[in-house]
Design a protein around this motif. Structure first.
Motif, PDB file in Angstrom:
ATOM      1  N   GLU A  35       0.846  -1.181   0.000  1.00  0.00           N
ATOM      2  CA  GLU A  35       0.000   0.000   0.000  1.00  0.00           C
ATOM      3  C   GLU A  35       0.892   1.244   0.000  1.00  0.00           C
ATOM      4  O   GLU A  35       1.731   1.423   0.877  1.00  0.00           O
ATOM      5  N   TRP A  36       0.679   2.111  -0.994  1.00  0.00           N
ATOM      6  CA  TRP A  36       1.520   3.298  -1.156  1.00  0.00           C
ATOM      7  C   TRP A  36       0.874   4.487  -0.463  1.00  0.00           C
ATOM      8  O   TRP A  36      -0.337   4.657  -0.471  1.00  0.00           O
ATOM      9  N   SER A  52       6.344   3.159   0.642  1.00  0.00           N
ATOM     10  CA  SER A  52       5.743   2.034   1.342  1.00  0.00           C
ATOM     11  C   SER A  52       6.852   1.211   1.974  1.00  0.00           C
ATOM     12  O   SER A  52       8.052   1.535   1.870  1.00  0.00           O
ATOM     13  N   PHE A  53       6.459   0.136   2.636  1.00  0.00           N
ATOM     14  CA  PHE A  53       7.389  -0.843   3.190  1.00  0.00           C
ATOM     15  C   PHE A  53       6.991  -2.222   2.676  1.00  0.00           C
ATOM     16  O   PHE A  53       5.838  -2.465   2.320  1.00  0.00           O
ATOM     17  N   LEU A  70      11.892  -3.659   3.810  1.00  0.00           N
ATOM     18  CA  LEU A  70      12.486  -2.753   2.843  1.00  0.00           C
ATOM     19  C   LEU A  70      11.673  -1.469   2.749  1.00  0.00           C
ATOM     20  O   LEU A  70      10.441  -1.509   2.681  1.00  0.00           O
ATOM     21  N   ALA A  71      12.362  -0.335   2.723  1.00  0.00           N
ATOM     22  CA  ALA A  71      11.723   0.963   2.490  1.00  0.00           C
ATOM     23  C   ALA A  71      11.709   1.227   0.988  1.00  0.00           C
ATOM     24  O   ALA A  71      12.750   1.177   0.327  1.00  0.00           O
ATOM     25  N   SER A 119      12.339   2.221  -6.539  1.00  0.00           N
ATOM     26  CA  SER A 119      13.648   1.965  -5.956  1.00  0.00           C
ATOM     27  C   SER A 119      13.482   1.787  -4.463  1.00  0.00           C
ATOM     28  O   SER A 119      12.397   2.039  -3.910  1.00  0.00           O
ATOM     29  N   TRP A 120      14.534   1.383  -3.809  1.00  0.00           N
ATOM     30  CA  TRP A 120      14.423   1.027  -2.401  1.00  0.00           C
ATOM     31  C   TRP A 120      15.792   1.127  -1.745  1.00  0.00           C
ATOM     32  O   TRP A 120      16.820   1.164  -2.421  1.00  0.00           O
TER      33      TRP A 120
END
Length: 539
Positions: A35-36, A52-53, A70-71, A119-120
């Motif tokens: 979910e963004w 999101s994560f 992850l972020a 990206s993350w």
């Protein structure tokens, strides 16, 4: 100096790569929806991005180990969406959130606006991903006390290519000290709260994370689209060979030889291979400075100076800094700091004007300054500023050096072979004499420390390299990554590939750097190459 961008596109669906224990199903925990929403304003300032994560297992082969988080950041497609493109900027240890925050418009353009670009911050990067940044010290003072009196703080001092025997002896005399320190560092890092995560930060795990993200965002079994630069090219090669059937549209840029990483120790890879063209790029910098003259490049002290004249000026400052450091450890600028500054310009030519107009005068003043009790502090601040500029894993709140890059790079490295610090120093001396006189002496450098790093990743990709891919991928080969200098030709080729799957005729094309991009005022890459060719340099 970067001049031309060469695109090499594989003529068959074969590319280097294979898989090591990598075909097991992904953990079912990765199928959760994403979910963004709004981004953390302390990290993301670009209003077009959402964040999101995403939860993933620490070990895809052992769910009992626990989970990571992850972020993520995303820029939405602007047209009819075809899927997701994942981007990794390299490092290892560089923040994908930072790069997407800055370059979202670029990625929307080169993907034709037809993809969400995600990206993350990978495992071990930043403050939002868990596990995040890896530390072995809790403060700058603790770090500085530990390394006090060693080359970890001062760098390696030398002139020429270790032509002075005293420089050789001074370096080799540090070997037993540094061996003891690195052995102690290994124990310290493992005791630190970060130590329990070291085994789970390898490139193979990150490749699996990308596939898990693709499953969640585009559906199970969907094609995986990816752009990776520098170390990101290694991640891309791991990805396409661990999951060859999942390969969608993939671009790898600034290629690092994966066979070397899979089979060799990192000090020799860095010293003899990664730095192979560094001195040639330095010659390009000197040539551009000479063409610009003192108005455009203040290192040139007079009109009509040649590249050799400017090199002489730089070498004289290096010698002055070297001699001052030999007399006292309390000097604000060492020869190592000067080389670091020059190397940063070669890695990012867009910074050349700032370096010669702002950084160079500071370096000159620092070398000429009287040594004093505050000089070591000034030197540390200068090194920290340079590291921040390169985004190489410095804690932005307290400037405590991060060890994330070592964990990831060394975690992928070959098993420990008992290599000693003295052997690494011999490699540095040989490389200075045979590969890069200017830059092989850089210390500390993560590539040089892997023979002493205590942990390898729980899963490593080690070849052989012969996988057949579901789709052709694009390989961008250049002295640096392609974004080091702009090329509209490059952007158009990338866009055609993402939008239509179109590849250049004969699977290869040559793109020039944009002629309106100046390294120095009025001096572009074409002018530098022409001058180097006229002088007989092999470019």
């Amino acid at each position: 100096m970067v001049s031309l961008l060469i695109f090499s596109l594989l003529a068959t669906p074969h590319i280097i790569g294979s898989v090591l224990a990598s075909d097991s199903p992904l953990n079912a925990a990765n199928s959760s929806s994403i979910e963004w929403g709004p981004c953390d304003p302390s990290v993301i300032t670009n209003p077009t991005l959402t964040c999101s994560f995403f939860q993933i297992p620490l070990d895809y082969h052992d769910s009992s180990v626990g989970h990571a988080r992850l972020a993520l950041a995303k820029v939405n497609a602007t047209g009819d969406r075809l899927g997701t493109v994942f981007f990794n900027p390299g490092g290892p240890g560089v923040s994908g959130l930072d790069f997407l925050n800055t370059l979202s418009e670029f990625f929307t353009s080169v993907t034709g606006g037809l993809y969400d670009v995600v990206s993350w911050d990978p495992r071990g990067v930043g403050s939002l991903t868990t596990p995040g940044e890896i530390f072995c010290f809790d403060s700058p003072d603790e770090y500085n006390t530990f390394w006090n009196g060693t080359i970890e703080l001062t760098g390696i001092e030398m002139t020429g290519n270790f032509s002075d025997p005293d420089d050789v002896q001074a370096l080799l005399a540090q070997a037993p000290i540094m061996q003891e320190k690195y052995d102690e560092l290994a124990r310290r890092c493992l005791r630190h709260p970060s130590g329990k995560f070291f085994r789970y930060l390898g490139t193979a795990a990150t490749a699996r994370d990308i596939v898990a993200l693709a499953d969640a965002l585009d559906g199970p079994g969907s094609p995986v689209n990816f752009i990776g630069a520098s170390y990101g090219s290694v991640l891309g090669m791991w990805l396409i060979n661990m999951f060859p059937e999942r390969v969608g549209r993939v671009i790898i840029d600034g290629i690092i030889d994966p066979t070397l990483l899979a089979t060799g120790e990192t000090p020799a890879i860095w010293a003899f291979h990664e730095l192979a063209d560094a001195d040639k790029a330095y010659e390009g910098f000197l040539t551009g400075c000479a063409l610009a003259g003192p108005q455009g490049c203040p290192i040139a002290s007079a009109e009509g100076q040649t590249a050799a004249d400017i090199d002489a000026t730089i070498q004289a400052l290096l010698k002055q800094a070297h001699d001052a450091a030999r007399r006292s450890v309390f000097v604000p600028v060492t020869s190592e700091i000067i080389r670091e500054g020059l190397l940063s310009v070669l890695e990012s030519p867009t910074q050349a004007a700032d370096f010669v107009n702002m950084t160079w005068p500071m370096l000159v003043a620092g070398v000429q300054a009287e040594s004093g009790s505050d000089s070591l502090t000034a030197r540390r601040e200068m090194r920290s500023a340079r590291r921040r500029a390169r985004r190489d894993g410095i804690n932005q709140q307290n400037q405590t050096p991060s060890y994330s890059a070592q964990v990831m790079l060394c975690g992928d490295s070959v098993d420990l072979r008992g290599t000693r610090v003295s052997e690494v120093f011999e490699i540095i001396i040989a490389a200075s004499r045979n590969t890069s006189e200017m830059f092989s002496v850089a210390w500390p450098a993560q590539f040089y420390t892997c023979p002493f790093w205590p942990v390898r990743a729980v899963e490593r990709y080690q070849g052989p390299f012969n996988k057949t891919l579901a789709n052709k991928v694009m390989v961008i080969s250049n002295t640096h990554t392609s974004v080091s200098e702009p090329s509209q030709c490059l952007n158009e080729v990338m866009r055609a590939y993402f939008v239509n799957g179109t590849l250049p005729e004969d699977n290869r094309t040559l793109c020039e750097v944009d002629t309106d991009f100046d390294i120095f005022p009025g001096v572009n890459t074409e002018a530098i190459l022409t001058a180097m060719s006229a002088s007989g340099d092999d470019v």
